[in-house]
Design a protein around this motif. Structure first.
Motif, PDB file in Angstrom:
ATOM      1  N   VAL A 380      50.540  23.326  48.109  1.00  0.00           N
ATOM      2  CA  VAL A 380      50.352  21.985  47.563  1.00  0.00           C
ATOM      3  C   VAL A 380      51.707  21.303  47.509  1.00  0.00           C
ATOM      4  N   TYR A 381      51.726  20.035  47.921  1.00  0.00           N
ATOM      5  CA  TYR A 381      52.935  19.226  47.796  1.00  0.00           C
ATOM      6  C   TYR A 381      52.551  17.887  47.175  1.00  0.00           C
ATOM      7  N   ILE A 382      53.256  17.495  46.092  1.00  0.00           N
ATOM      8  CA  ILE A 382      53.017  16.226  45.418  1.00  0.00           C
ATOM      9  C   ILE A 382      54.307  15.417  45.463  1.00  0.00           C
ATOM     10  N   SER A 383      54.206  14.197  45.915  1.00  0.00           N
ATOM     11  CA  SER A 383      55.376  13.333  46.029  1.00  0.00           C
ATOM     12  C   SER A 383      56.005  13.077  44.663  1.00  0.00           C
ATOM     13  N   ASP A 384      57.322  12.918  44.663  1.00  0.00           N
ATOM     14  CA  ASP A 384      58.035  12.630  43.421  1.00  0.00           C
ATOM     15  C   ASP A 384      57.664  11.258  42.861  1.00  0.00           C
ATOM     16  N   ARG A 385      57.137  10.374  43.696  1.00  0.00           N
ATOM     17  CA  ARG A 385      56.790   9.032  43.231  1.00  0.00           C
ATOM     18  C   ARG A 385      55.460   9.001  42.478  1.00  0.00           C
TER      19      ARG A 385
END
Length: 875
Positions: A380-385
């Motif tokens: 899983v990857y979630i953007s810092d924004r």
């Protein structure tokens, strides 16, 4: 339906230009009626005074009907006269007189000839009144007016009517026909034909249109010289035939209109039956749900209690299998009930604060076992924004993610499953996000379905603007886009049209191999729609599938956000404070995979540097510019890089500082069973994927000897063997089912609570009469004699009366343990997830509810909300 029906039955009314229906609307109903129809009632008298050419006729430009006691706007019309819809026939002179006479007499009434709307050709309208009920023949005009529902009118274009009849009587000589309205004999009105004077050789015939009040006459003659006597006889016979035809047509029209009225009543009756069947279906589902969930609560509760006893290995395996099957059955029931609630329109979303990253971590923990068994990489990857905290429905969002990821794991045997979360603005601003995953640069190296094709057709990415119009107007809304990418079997071309169809599988072979109900994606599509989002997919056989959906959530407000962010910082500091200032070296040749690993490591406030191979890694360590505290190596490097031994030897011979800790990132336990060439401190610590913050922190703490010996598992509540957070709390459990009482009592006792069980609402009322020693109460809703709602209402009334008496000095607070505001928290326990909604519980005075079957952690989580102070002191 009216337009299609009248068009298909037009052959039964060959001389009518069209049929229309106007409804009776009182002035008090006008505003609500216009809102419901979506248009304003238009006036007719303006067009009668100043008719316009048919090409210039525009009903939208007509003036609104003036204020009057009642209106008769046309709501249904045959396609040929659809332009009359929204026009108030009571505002026209001829139509108004026609309507008033028709409803007072109960018979068909004909207008005087007048120019028809739009065409401006002379015509007449035959009007019948539609009554709400069947009236007796002796009904008074006042009774008929009160019973009026609307008016059905048939339009007769006199010019086209006569032309059609003349076509049936075509002969060698031209016949001239004049039609007059002779109601006023001194001033006949010409309805058809020229005004050329006659030579006297003409045949006059009376016409009967069905209205005894109005009289009509038809005059026929030959255009040239007088015919022979036998031709005159033939003409007379033809005219007689025309008269008979007209009478037959009007008689058939009256009968057909009566048949339409009967059909309308029958359709209304069928609609009532369908609505009653829908209510019965909902009640049936609620009853079945309750009857299934109640014994399932006992089954799962007893299995959970059995797990805490001394069992040998085979027995533990049997219990785990039974428990897993029971949970699968409950999950199936939930999906079927969700589908039923979607069909009935009763599915609603919550609006609460939740941590998106924590939800994704929980789903990873739930599915990690299956992915590790298959050796499939899950990430899983979630953007810092994407904000830390959002407002929405976390349960339904988790359900969408679980459905999509569960399908991916089900249909993927090799490769990876990769979930990404971005803001829609990011995807629209930077093309890199869409193009960074080429066939050569993916998480596992396997080719994938292009994610850009999965959002083709999304209104969010079209030139028309975002799918949610409020998004561009409010900065409090957050539009996120989530993609779930896998390298599974893909979806065949012929099956793509039914992917989101309920209870449909890709094919019978898939159903046999992988199981499932086929409604997960259907429910997910509905939930995405409720979140003002869209969902789509891209798939290629034997390559994989990528599902993408958007969701519009709310951002946490500034004041609330500061409080929440402070809580997040406190929680993250408790886990990551010991790692702050550390530096990790990540050795991974794949940029996408390295990006994911770096994202999770940075969540622990660890600085991360990435290198593609061991040689660059050692050069970075040996430079001495920055102290490297840990080295994390991908298993692909460990298994294939021939310089691994040399790399470890160089670490041993470092002349400065403490050698960094060595970690191995692996997808499955079986792949790590190869013998390591090193030993001692250089034997790597294995970190199993999928990576998530809590698991990663626990692994680093154990290996590096920092932090506490226990770290929560994905934020879950610690087991009862570690602490007793409800110690000293007295809790009352009310349920008429003895098994449910046993399960709930055992679950609460694990957390240290003192539990008292009763089996009726009346007993609960007597025990909860102030003063009492109970800190909370779990109340079953469906009980015989007195249900939980009624019992709660009486308890709240009893508490309110005592509180008022204490505040007014009528009772001494000392008699009630010096408590002036009695309110015991009451939580509903219900297996009826359709009828027992949270709002209904609140209306009855309850403070929350738990659904059956429940687990110990669920009961503790709900009741602990009322013991925050004590819980924090205990922890």
């Amino acid at each position: 339906t009216f337009a299609r029906y009248t068009e298909r039955t037009a052959f039964e009314r060959p001389l009518t230009s069209g049929v229309a229906y106007a409804v009776r609307v009182l002035h008090s109903e006008r505003e609500q009626f216009e809102k419901q129809q979506g248009w304003t009632i238009k006036r007719m008298d303006t067009l009668e005074q100043t008719p316009v050419h048919k090409d210039e006729y525009n009903p939208e430009a007509l003036e609104p009907s003036p204020i009057q006691k009642e209106y008769a706007p046309v709501i249904f019309a045959q396609d040929t006269i659809s332009h009359v819809i929204s026009i108030d026939v009571l505002s026209g002179k001829e139509d108004r007189e026609n309507v008033l006479r028709a409803r007072a007499s109960g018979k068909g009434v004909l207008t005087a000839p007048f120019p028809l709307l739009k065409s401006n050709r002379l015509g007449v309208i035959l009007t019948f009144t539609i009554y709400k009920t069947v009236l007796p023949p002796s009904a008074t005009p006042e009774e008929r007016i009160q019973a009026t529902d609307g008016y059905l009118g048939g339009v007769f274009d006199i010019e086209s009517l006569v032309e059609k009849l003349l076509q049936q009587l075509a002969s060698k000589q031209t016949i001239l026909v004049n039609v007059y309205d002779i109601t006023t004999s001194l001033h006949p009105i010409s309805m058809y034909g020229s005004n050329v004077s006659s030579d006297g050789l003409q045949h006059v015939s009376a016409l009967n249109f069905g209205d005894p009040f109005r009289k009509h006459e038809m005059r026929c003659r030959f255009k040239h010289k007088p015919p022979w006597p036998w031709l005159e006889m033939t003409t007379s016979i033809g005219i007689l035939v025309i008269a008979f035809l007209l009478g037959h047509i009007f008689h058939a029209t009256v009968n057909r209109i009566a048949k339409v009225e009967d059909d309308c009543h029958e359709m209304m009756e069928l609609q009532k039956r369908a609505e009653a069947a829908d209510v019965a279906k909902s009640q049936f589902l609620a009853t079945v749900s309750h009857e299934i969930r109640t014994p399932m609560n006992g089954v799962l509760g007893m299995l959970h209690m059995l797990m805490d006893t001394d069992l040998d290995v085979p027995q533990q395996d049997y219990v785990r299998t039974a428990q897993g099957s029971g949970k699968a059955l409950v999950s199936l029931i939930n999906e079927v009930l969700d589908e039923a609630k979607i069909e009935s329109g009763k599915l609603e979303l919550e609006a609460v604060q939740f941590d998106l990253r924590a939800i994704l971590d929980d789903v990873l923990s739930l599915l990690s076992g299956k992915s590790q068994e298959k050796g499939v990489e899950l990430a899983v990857y979630i953007s810092d924004r994407v904000p830390e905290m959002l407002i929405g429905d976390p349960g339904r969002f988790r359900q969408i993610i679980t459905n999509l990821m569960g399908n991916s794991i089900k249909f993927t045997e090799t490769g990876h499953i990769f979930v990404t979360v971005h803001l829609v603005e990011e995807v629209m601003e930077s093309i890199e996000i869409e193009t960074e995953l080429s066939s050569e640069n993916t998480l596992s190296g396997f080719p994938v379905a292009d994610r850009r094709q999965s959002w083709e057709g999304f209104r969010t990415f079209s030139q028309d603007g975002p799918a949610c119009p409020l998004l561009s107007l409010s900065s409090d809304l957050v539009n996120i886009i989530v993609s779930v990418e896998d390298t599974g079997v893909g979806i065949p071309l012929e099956a793509r049209s039914r992917v989101f169809t309920p209870f449909m599988q890709v094919g019978p072979s898939v159903s046999r191999m992988h199981g499932g109900t086929g409604i997960g994606l259907s429910i997910s599509k509905c939930l995405v729609g409720l979140m003002n989002g869209e969902i789509g997919f891209s798939s290629f056989p034997r390559i994989g599938s990528t599902f993408t959906f958007t969701a519009v959530l709310s951002n946490v407000g500034s004041s609330t956000g500061e409080h929440i962010n402070q809580q997040i910082n406190n929680q993250s500091n408790s886990v990551s404070s010991e790692f702050r200032g550390m530096t990790a070296l990540l050795v991974d040749p794949r940029p996408v995979r390295a990006k994911v690993s770096r994202y999770h490591i940075q969540r622990l406030r660890i600085h991360v540097e990435v290198v593609p191979n061991l040689n660059q890694g050692f050069s970075r360590i040996d430079s001495g510019n920055t102290v490297i505290n840990m080295v994390l190596i991908e298993q692909e490097i460990w298994d294939k890089d021939s310089g691994l031994s040399l790399f470890i030897d160089k670490l041993r011979n470092l002349n400065h500082g403490m050698p960094p800790k060595l970690f191995l990132l692996s997808n499955s336990i079986s792949s790590t069973r190869s013998s390591f060439a090193t030993s001692g401190v250089y034997t790597p610590t294995i970190i199993m994927k999928p990576l998530r913050a809590s698991m990663l922190a626990a692994s680093l703490q154990r290996a590096m000897g920092v932090g506490n010996t226990w770290n929560g598992h994905n934020g879950k509540i610690p087991g009862p063997s570690l602490q007793k957070p409800l110690l000293g709390r007295n809790i009352l459990v009310v349920d008429d089912n003895s098994v449910n009482l046993l399960v709930a009592a055992a679950a609460l006792k694990k957390y240290g609570a003192d539990v008292v069980c009763v089996d009726s609402g009346k007993k609960a009322i007597s025990l909860l009469k102030p003063p009492h020693k109970f800190d909370a109460c779990f109340m079953d809703i469906q009980m015989p004699e007195m249900d939980g709602f009624e019992a709660t209402k009486r308890i709240r009334v009893m508490e309110l009366n005592i509180n008022n008496c204490i505040q007014h000095g009528e009772l001494s607070a000392e008699l009630y343990e010096n408590v002036s505001d009695w309110h015991v928290p009451i939580l509903a326990m219900t297996a009826d997830v359709i009828q027992a909604t949270h709002e209904e519980c609140l209306r009855c005075g309850m403070d929350g509810y738990v659904s059956k079957p429940f687990e110990a952690e669920q009961l503790y989580r709900e009741v602990s909300r009322f013991f925050q102070t004590a819980s924090s002191q205990t922890s």
